[in-house]
Write an enzyme that holds these catalytic residues in place. Structure first.
Site, PDB file in Angstrom:
ATOM      1  N   GLY A  73     -59.496 104.082 126.913  1.00  0.00           N
ATOM      2  CA  GLY A  73     -58.075 104.254 127.237  1.00  0.00           C
ATOM      3  C   GLY A  73     -57.272 103.033 126.837  1.00  0.00           C
ATOM      4  O   GLY A  73     -57.416 102.493 125.745  1.00  0.00           O
ATOM      5  N   MET A 116     -60.607 107.756 138.195  1.00  0.00           N
ATOM      6  CA  MET A 116     -61.847 107.597 138.972  1.00  0.00           C
ATOM      7  C   MET A 116     -61.743 108.375 140.280  1.00  0.00           C
ATOM      8  O   MET A 116     -62.245 107.938 141.314  1.00  0.00           O
ATOM      9  CB  MET A 116     -62.110 106.104 139.278  1.00  0.00           C
ATOM     10  CG  MET A 116     -62.272 105.277 138.018  1.00  0.00           C
ATOM     11  SD  MET A 116     -62.325 103.506 138.320  1.00  0.00           S
ATOM     12  CE  MET A 116     -60.598 103.103 138.477  1.00  0.00           C
ATOM     13  N   ASP A 131     -67.556  99.186 126.699  1.00  0.00           N
ATOM     14  CA  ASP A 131     -67.842  99.836 127.977  1.00  0.00           C
ATOM     15  C   ASP A 131     -68.530 101.174 127.791  1.00  0.00           C
ATOM     16  O   ASP A 131     -68.491 101.762 126.714  1.00  0.00           O
ATOM     17  CB  ASP A 131     -66.520 100.083 128.716  1.00  0.00           C
ATOM     18  CG  ASP A 131     -66.011  98.810 129.370  1.00  0.00           C
ATOM     19  OD1 ASP A 131     -66.815  97.878 129.508  1.00  0.00           O
ATOM     20  OD2 ASP A 131     -64.827  98.766 129.730  1.00  0.00           O
ATOM     21  N   LYS A 169     -71.132 100.535 132.519  1.00  0.00           N
ATOM     22  CA  LYS A 169     -71.881 101.120 133.624  1.00  0.00           C
ATOM     23  C   LYS A 169     -72.330 102.515 133.245  1.00  0.00           C
ATOM     24  O   LYS A 169     -71.699 103.495 133.602  1.00  0.00           O
ATOM     25  CB  LYS A 169     -71.000 101.137 134.870  1.00  0.00           C
ATOM     26  CG  LYS A 169     -70.649  99.731 135.283  1.00  0.00           C
ATOM     27  CD  LYS A 169     -69.296  99.622 135.927  1.00  0.00           C
ATOM     28  CE  LYS A 169     -68.960  98.173 136.232  1.00  0.00           C
ATOM     29  NZ  LYS A 169     -68.675  97.389 135.025  1.00  0.00           N
TER      30      LYS A 169
HETATM   31  N1  SAH Z   1     -58.649 102.051 130.901  1.00  0.00           N
HETATM   32  C1  SAH Z   1     -58.918 103.470 131.048  1.00  0.00           C
HETATM   33  C2  SAH Z   1     -59.329 103.840 132.460  1.00  0.00           C
HETATM   34  C3  SAH Z   1     -60.659 103.285 132.872  1.00  0.00           C
HETATM   35  S1  SAH Z   1     -61.110 103.782 134.487  1.00  0.00           S
HETATM   36  C4  SAH Z   1     -57.699 104.263 130.583  1.00  0.00           C
HETATM   37  O1  SAH Z   1     -56.642 103.689 130.350  1.00  0.00           O
HETATM   38  O2  SAH Z   1     -57.825 105.478 130.424  1.00  0.00           O
HETATM   39  C5  SAH Z   1     -62.146 105.167 134.188  1.00  0.00           C
HETATM   40  C6  SAH Z   1     -61.446 106.453 134.529  1.00  0.00           C
HETATM   41  O3  SAH Z   1     -60.556 106.820 133.504  1.00  0.00           O
HETATM   42  C7  SAH Z   1     -62.370 107.635 134.663  1.00  0.00           C
HETATM   43  O4  SAH Z   1     -62.970 107.700 135.941  1.00  0.00           O
HETATM   44  C8  SAH Z   1     -61.417 108.800 134.481  1.00  0.00           C
HETATM   45  O5  SAH Z   1     -60.666 109.024 135.644  1.00  0.00           O
HETATM   46  C9  SAH Z   1     -60.479 108.231 133.437  1.00  0.00           C
HETATM   47  N2  SAH Z   1     -60.857 108.660 132.082  1.00  0.00           N
HETATM   48  C10 SAH Z   1     -61.223 107.884 131.030  1.00  0.00           C
HETATM   49  N3  SAH Z   1     -61.451 108.629 129.945  1.00  0.00           N
HETATM   50  C11 SAH Z   1     -61.221 109.909 130.297  1.00  0.00           C
HETATM   51  C12 SAH Z   1     -61.282 111.163 129.630  1.00  0.00           C
HETATM   52  N4  SAH Z   1     -61.608 111.242 128.340  1.00  0.00           N
HETATM   53  N5  SAH Z   1     -60.981 112.271 130.319  1.00  0.00           N
HETATM   54  C13 SAH Z   1     -60.633 112.215 131.620  1.00  0.00           C
HETATM   55  N6  SAH Z   1     -60.563 111.078 132.292  1.00  0.00           N
HETATM   56  C14 SAH Z   1     -60.842 109.937 131.657  1.00  0.00           C
END
Ligand code: SAH
Length: 482
Positions: A307, A388, A253, A275
């Protein structure tokens, strides 16, 4: 490859010691260290020490090593396969080394390389697999560092896999020599049998290996849905790293940093499907179809998501597609952004007497008239992590305040959590709407709301309300998926 003139002065070999006597002369910590090292083998330890320290005595009691409780004599070495001079006294070690040599037994003298016939390695033990690291006595610290690195690279279940492999050696001999046999072993070590051993399913692993023996079908594909963590490379799990190094294809991603994708096998195919701003991205249906296609083609795929893969990662849809297509998959958790954000703020997500539950949410379900369930939890004291949430910050704040949450409730926001370029902001729920207009926040943003947030460390953060920039919210950077 080593430089042309770089020759090893000590050549590694693996010596058979099963049931053989190994003599260790000494009663102190040097002797204990050698006893512990050799205790990883099935040799019979013979420890010659008339004044043994308590720890060595308990080692002897616990392992059933032979203890010769007498002043050292050359006769004590007789019949041994290896001798260790580990008394800590130079004169005695010299005597032991000279006696061993006279008896024709290879000897190692601790910290006296000039007296050694052989050196002992730093050892990574996944019996029956062993990796021995030698530096010819030059750098024990270096050897330990290398040991640590190699240890982390190898699955804890490698030994069990090697044992299973040994039990299939005879059967595999009946396969046609060359390609057929090679393919069996490569599918064995990288395919279903290896995965089943890793999961602790030994009988399933055995069946999978039998299947491989009788079928001529190409290896079945496998998809690992892997959490890449919030961005920092060293927040990747060891398992994720191992799978990346074994992958044929990495499907990733937009929020997964290049540096993490680069940790994968060098010749793995890399397919970005995310995206990213300005790039064509695949629809979820296209991604599902791609994973199914790769699985049918027998590929080992790492589907890398930022994440944790099960938190706002659309993993549910991918797993359903894989299940429907009969393709094997597994899930490897990762550090979700909320946890990385909390760590960046030293923010207790649960706090005794303040908050005992937490909500993972996205502001994007606030559009309807009815308040989503999580809003009620927020009002009853839960800590809320909003994924998000930048482009809906005003909506989130407005609805929560309207529902009865105090506008003074503490809020922490971090862009690029866990990364060197992170930015931290703090304020109250009433300040949160200002986030929407901040065009300077181009990375992913995590918002945490709740009374527990007041316990965070705000020394390195800027006030949220201080800057009010004009600009249009940039949803592309959010990785918004719904
Ligand atoms: N699966 C991911 C989330 C994906 S949705 C997880 O568990 O973290 C994408 C959202 O995750 C982003 O819009 C933001 O809100 C958050 N996000 C992902 N990486 C981030 C980071 N390094 N710092 C802050 N927010 C993050």
């Amino acid at each position: 490859m080593p430089e042309a003139n770089a020759k090893l002065n000590a050549f590694p070999v693996f010596m058979r010691v099963e049931g053989e006597a190994v003599a260790i002369v000494g009663g102190g910590e040097e002797a204990l260290a050698k006893a512990r090292l050799l205790g990883q083998s099935s040799a019979v330890l013979r420890i010659i020490a008339n004044t043994a320290e308590a720890e060595l005595l308990s080692f002897i009691a616990a392992t059933g090593a032979v203890h010769i409780d007498a002043a050292y004599e050359a006769a004590h070495l007789e019949g041994a396969t290896l001798v260790f001079a580990a008394s800590g006294e130079e004169a005695l070690d010299r005597r032991v080394a000279a006696d061993a040599r006279r008896l024709g037994i290879p000897v190692n003298a601790v910290d006296r390389p000039e007296l050694c016939d052989f050196f002992t390695p730093a050892l990574v033990n996944r019996a029956p697999v062993a990796i021995a690291i030698g530096t010819e006595g030059a750098g024990p610290v270096l050897a330990q560092i290398l040991r640590g690195r190699i240890d982390r690279m190898l699955s804890p279940s490698l030994g069990a896999l090697a044992t299973l492999a040994a039990s299939f050696r005879g059967a595999a001999e009946r396969l046609p020599k060359g390609n057929g046999r090679r393919r069996f072993w490569s599918d064995f070590f990288a395919g279903a049998p290896a995965r089943a051993v890793e999961a602790g399913e030994l009988s399933q692993a055995h069946d999978a290996a039998l299947d491989l023996l009788v079928s001529n079908a190409p290896a079945a594909g496998h998809i690992a849905l892997v959490g890449a963590g919030p961005g920092a490379e060293d927040l990747l799990t060891l398992r994720a790293h191992r799978l990346l190094m074994e992958a044929d294809v990495i499907v990733y991603d937009a929020l997964v940093p290049e540096a993490i994708v680069a940790m994968g096998r060098r010749d793995a195919e890399r397919l970005p499907v995310g995206k990213r701003k300005g790039c064509h991205s695949k629809s979820q249906a296209e991604i599902n179809a791609l994973l199914v296609e790769l699985g049918h083609a027998g590929k080992r795929v790492v589907r890398l998501k930022s994440g944790d893969p099960l938190v706002f990662g659309r993993a549910g849809e991918e797993m359903a597609a894989l299940r429907d297509a009969g393709i094997a998959y597994e899930v490897v958790p990762g550090v979700t952004a909320a946890f990385a954000a909390a760590a960046d703020f030293e923010l207790p997500l649960t706090l005794r007497g303040v908050s005992s539950s937490m909500v993972f949410t996205t502001g994007h379900d606030l559009k309807g008239n009815s308040l989503p369930d999580w809003a009620k939890l927020a009002i009853s004291g839960a800590t809320v992590a909003v994924y998000m949430g930048r482009s809906v910050a005003a909506e989130v704040a407005g609805r929560l305040i309207e529902a009865g949450l105090s506008p003074d409730t503490a809020v922490a926001v971090v862009e690029n959590a866990s990364l060197g370029n992170r930015r931290r902001f703090h304020g109250t729920l009433a300040d949160l709407p200002s986030l929407e207009a901040r065009a300077d926040l181009t990375g992913p943003v995590m918002t945490i709301i709740g009374d527990a947030v007041a316990g965070a460390n705000f020394e390195r953060s800027e006030p949220l309300a201080a800057h009010r920039h004009e600009g249009v919210a940039n949803t592309a950077a959010e990785g918004v998926e719904q």
